[in-house]
Design a protein around this motif. Structure first.
Motif, mmCIF file in Angstrom:
data_model
loop_
_atom_site.group_PDB
_atom_site.id
_atom_site.type_symbol
_atom_site.label_atom_id
_atom_site.label_comp_id
_atom_site.label_asym_id
_atom_site.label_seq_id
_atom_site.Cartn_x
_atom_site.Cartn_y
_atom_site.Cartn_z
ATOM 1 N N SER A 132 0.695 -1.189 -0.149
ATOM 2 C CA SER A 132 -0.135 -0.144 0.078
ATOM 3 C C SER A 132 0.951 1.133 0.085
ATOM 4 O O SER A 132 0.347 2.264 -0.503
ATOM 5 N N ASP A 133 2.033 1.117 0.735
ATOM 6 C CA ASP A 133 2.731 2.423 0.795
ATOM 7 C C ASP A 133 4.116 2.648 -0.214
ATOM 8 O O ASP A 133 4.550 3.831 -0.358
ATOM 9 N N TYR A 134 4.195 1.352 -0.973
ATOM 10 C CA TYR A 134 5.264 1.403 -1.798
ATOM 11 C C TYR A 134 5.100 2.480 -3.150
ATOM 12 O O TYR A 134 4.083 2.289 -3.773
ATOM 13 N N ARG A 135 5.904 3.395 -3.447
ATOM 14 C CA ARG A 135 5.782 3.846 -4.815
ATOM 15 C C ARG A 135 7.054 3.741 -5.634
ATOM 16 O O ARG A 135 8.101 3.984 -5.204
ATOM 17 N N LEU A 136 6.829 3.457 -6.947
ATOM 18 C CA LEU A 136 7.861 3.271 -7.917
ATOM 19 C C LEU A 136 8.702 4.524 -7.882
ATOM 20 O O LEU A 136 8.063 5.648 -8.047
ATOM 21 N N ALA A 147 -3.139 7.037 -4.243
ATOM 22 C CA ALA A 147 -4.227 6.773 -5.249
ATOM 23 C C ALA A 147 -5.567 6.840 -4.465
ATOM 24 O O ALA A 147 -6.509 7.398 -4.683
ATOM 25 N N GLY A 148 -5.367 5.983 -3.123
ATOM 26 C CA GLY A 148 -6.773 6.036 -2.370
ATOM 27 C C GLY A 148 -7.128 7.472 -1.843
ATOM 28 O O GLY A 148 -8.425 7.667 -1.589
ATOM 29 N N ARG A 149 -6.343 8.266 -1.533
ATOM 30 C CA ARG A 149 -6.384 9.601 -0.929
ATOM 31 C C ARG A 149 -7.128 10.465 -2.028
ATOM 32 O O ARG A 149 -8.107 11.139 -1.815
ATOM 33 N N GLY A 169 -15.027 3.103 -11.118
ATOM 34 C CA GLY A 169 -13.527 3.019 -11.032
ATOM 35 C C GLY A 169 -12.908 2.044 -10.880
ATOM 36 O O GLY A 169 -13.289 0.744 -11.686
ATOM 37 N N HIS A 170 -11.916 1.824 -9.760
ATOM 38 C CA HIS A 170 -11.102 0.733 -9.824
ATOM 39 C C HIS A 170 -10.993 -0.012 -8.529
ATOM 40 O O HIS A 170 -10.934 0.927 -7.521
ATOM 41 N N GLY A 171 -10.948 -1.150 -8.291
ATOM 42 C CA GLY A 171 -11.010 -1.674 -6.951
ATOM 43 C C GLY A 171 -9.883 -1.384 -5.903
ATOM 44 O O GLY A 171 -10.190 -1.105 -4.789
ATOM 45 N N ALA A 172 -8.582 -1.584 -6.224
ATOM 46 C CA ALA A 172 -7.565 -1.167 -5.114
ATOM 47 C C ALA A 172 -7.725 0.499 -4.891
ATOM 48 O O ALA A 172 -7.595 0.591 -3.539
ATOM 49 N N SER A 173 -7.870 1.358 -5.787
ATOM 50 C CA SER A 173 -8.088 2.857 -5.237
ATOM 51 C C SER A 173 -9.438 2.930 -4.542
ATOM 52 O O SER A 173 -9.338 3.772 -3.609
ATOM 53 N N PHE A 174 -10.335 2.241 -4.830
ATOM 54 C CA PHE A 174 -11.557 2.387 -4.187
ATOM 55 C C PHE A 174 -11.451 1.797 -2.492
ATOM 56 O O PHE A 174 -11.852 2.467 -1.780
ATOM 57 N N ARG A 175 -10.803 0.668 -2.703
ATOM 58 C CA ARG A 175 -10.524 0.097 -1.250
ATOM 59 C C ARG A 175 -9.848 0.950 -0.346
ATOM 60 O O ARG A 175 -10.020 1.306 0.791
ATOM 61 N N HIS A 176 -8.578 1.551 -0.851
ATOM 62 C CA HIS A 176 -7.705 2.491 -0.467
ATOM 63 C C HIS A 176 -8.264 3.909 0.048
ATOM 64 O O HIS A 176 -8.273 4.327 1.168
ATOM 65 N N LEU A 184 -12.817 0.942 6.278
ATOM 66 C CA LEU A 184 -11.924 -0.250 6.200
ATOM 67 C C LEU A 184 -10.864 0.238 6.983
ATOM 68 O O LEU A 184 -10.363 1.007 6.831
ATOM 69 N N ASP A 185 -10.547 -0.875 7.775
ATOM 70 C CA ASP A 185 -9.332 -0.520 8.657
ATOM 71 C C ASP A 185 -7.873 -1.208 7.784
ATOM 72 O O ASP A 185 -8.312 -1.810 6.754
ATOM 73 N N ARG A 186 -6.895 -0.890 8.225
ATOM 74 C CA ARG A 186 -5.635 -1.138 7.180
ATOM 75 C C ARG A 186 -5.781 -2.628 6.943
ATOM 76 O O ARG A 186 -5.337 -2.915 5.745
ATOM 77 N N ALA A 187 -5.885 -3.682 7.857
ATOM 78 C CA ALA A 187 -5.675 -4.891 7.486
ATOM 79 C C ALA A 187 -6.867 -5.372 6.234
ATOM 80 O O ALA A 187 -6.550 -6.336 5.844
ATOM 81 N N GLU A 188 -8.033 -4.754 6.504
ATOM 82 C CA GLU A 188 -8.985 -5.219 5.478
ATOM 83 C C GLU A 188 -8.738 -4.775 4.186
ATOM 84 O O GLU A 188 -9.379 -5.463 3.183
ATOM 85 N N ILE A 189 -7.715 -4.033 3.810
ATOM 86 C CA ILE A 189 -7.490 -3.459 2.520
ATOM 87 C C ILE A 189 -7.104 -4.627 1.607
ATOM 88 O O ILE A 189 -7.408 -4.897 0.547
ATOM 89 N N ALA A 190 -6.012 -5.283 2.299
ATOM 90 C CA ALA A 190 -5.419 -6.612 1.773
ATOM 91 C C ALA A 190 -6.125 -7.615 1.531
ATOM 92 O O ALA A 190 -6.096 -8.618 0.746
ATOM 93 N N ARG A 191 -7.141 -7.908 2.551
ATOM 94 C CA ARG A 191 -7.955 -9.101 2.784
ATOM 95 C C ARG A 191 -9.086 -9.100 1.876
ATOM 96 O O ARG A 191 -9.481 -10.106 1.401
ATOM 97 N N LEU A 192 -9.613 -7.582 1.438
ATOM 98 C CA LEU A 192 -10.775 -7.608 0.562
ATOM 99 C C LEU A 192 -10.615 -7.299 -0.642
ATOM 100 O O LEU A 192 -9.336 -6.830 -0.974
ATOM 101 N N SER A 193 -11.391 -7.622 -1.781
ATOM 102 C CA SER A 193 -11.360 -7.049 -2.958
ATOM 103 C C SER A 193 -12.917 -6.509 -3.271
ATOM 104 O O SER A 193 -13.669 -6.529 -2.573
ATOM 105 N N MET A 194 -13.206 -6.367 -4.536
ATOM 106 C CA MET A 194 -14.385 -5.992 -5.108
ATOM 107 C C MET A 194 -14.633 -6.879 -6.422
ATOM 108 O O MET A 194 -13.980 -7.152 -7.251
ATOM 109 N N PHE A 195 -16.055 -7.155 -6.375
ATOM 110 C CA PHE A 195 -16.590 -8.067 -7.262
ATOM 111 C C PHE A 195 -17.028 -6.802 -8.819
ATOM 112 O O PHE A 195 -16.941 -5.752 -8.475
#
Length: 228
Positions: A132-136, A147-149, A169-176, A184-195
């Protein structure tokens, strides 16, 4: 007490995703399955509107990625068939998935090779794609949290008390974004996705709090490759 502001977020439908490429900014269209998913998502959204007596905003927001715009168009058409007319699909860069900057649409292997061959940069850490925190360390790149912000700020800025605003839009940016909004709490970001194309209904109360009202999250398989 002021009225709640309702927001529906939909991940785009299935599309012609190129293998091995982080899916963020790929320009490919929906598959037939993705179009069907979008129409089914509109049916679910119409049911939420009817069940809660919601008032639909005339503008549907979508990212610039073709798959999101096409999903929004399919949703708009189907909602119209169900008696919920909309006026426009409005595209915005604010709803885009995480940007990889100058590495956009390269494969994961190509990105890692580019960093390996550039003496200015370290190799990316294992699992960097879902960190979640790594930026190329490349021009124009974002982290997933960044992106989530961006998405969270857009959802908050466009929310209208007493109305339901739809965003595609897109699942990862929506979750963040949901993490930034306190849903969502921090742990839930990685545990969940979107259909694909299934709406999640969230709301903003007069006291400033956001909450999740309806729409199931998808439970990610342990060790599965995260996608947008």
């Amino acid at each position: 007490m002021a009225e709640r502001a309702y927001v529906a977020i939909l991940r785009h439908g299935a599309y012609h995703q190129r293998k091995g490429v982080p899916s963020a900014r790929q320009p490919w269209p929906l598959t037939d399955e993705g179009r069907a998913q979008a129409r089914a998502g509109a049916d679910l959204l119409a049911a939420m509107i009817a069940e809660r007596g919601l008032r639909l905003s005339p503008v549907i927001h979508a990212s610039h990625q073709l798959r999101a715009w096409q999903t929004a168009q399919e949703v708009a058409v189907r909602l119209g068939e169900l008696g919920h007319a909309t006026e426009a699909v409005e595209e915005t860069p604010a709803l885009a998935e995480r940007g990889l900057g100058s590495a956009a649409n390269l494969t994961v292997a190509e990105i890692e090779a580019a960093l390996r061959d550039d003496p200015r940069h370290d190799a990316p850490p294992p699992g960097w794609k879902s960190d979640s925190d790594y930026r190329l360390p490349l021009e124009g790149a974002e982290s997933l949290m960044m992106a989530g912000r961006r998405v969270a700020d857009h959802l908050a800025a466009t929310a209208r008390p007493g109305w339901l605003t739809v965003h595609v839009g897109h699942g990862a940016s929506f979750r963040h974004a949901c993490h930034h909004l306190g849903i969502l709490d921090r742990a839930e970001i990685a545990r969940l996705s979107m259909f694909h194309a299934r709406p999640s209904l969230i709301c903003h109360d007069a006291d400033g709090r956001w909450s999740h009202l309806a729409g199931a999250w998808k439970i990610r398989e342990p060790g599965g490759d995260p996608k947008d």
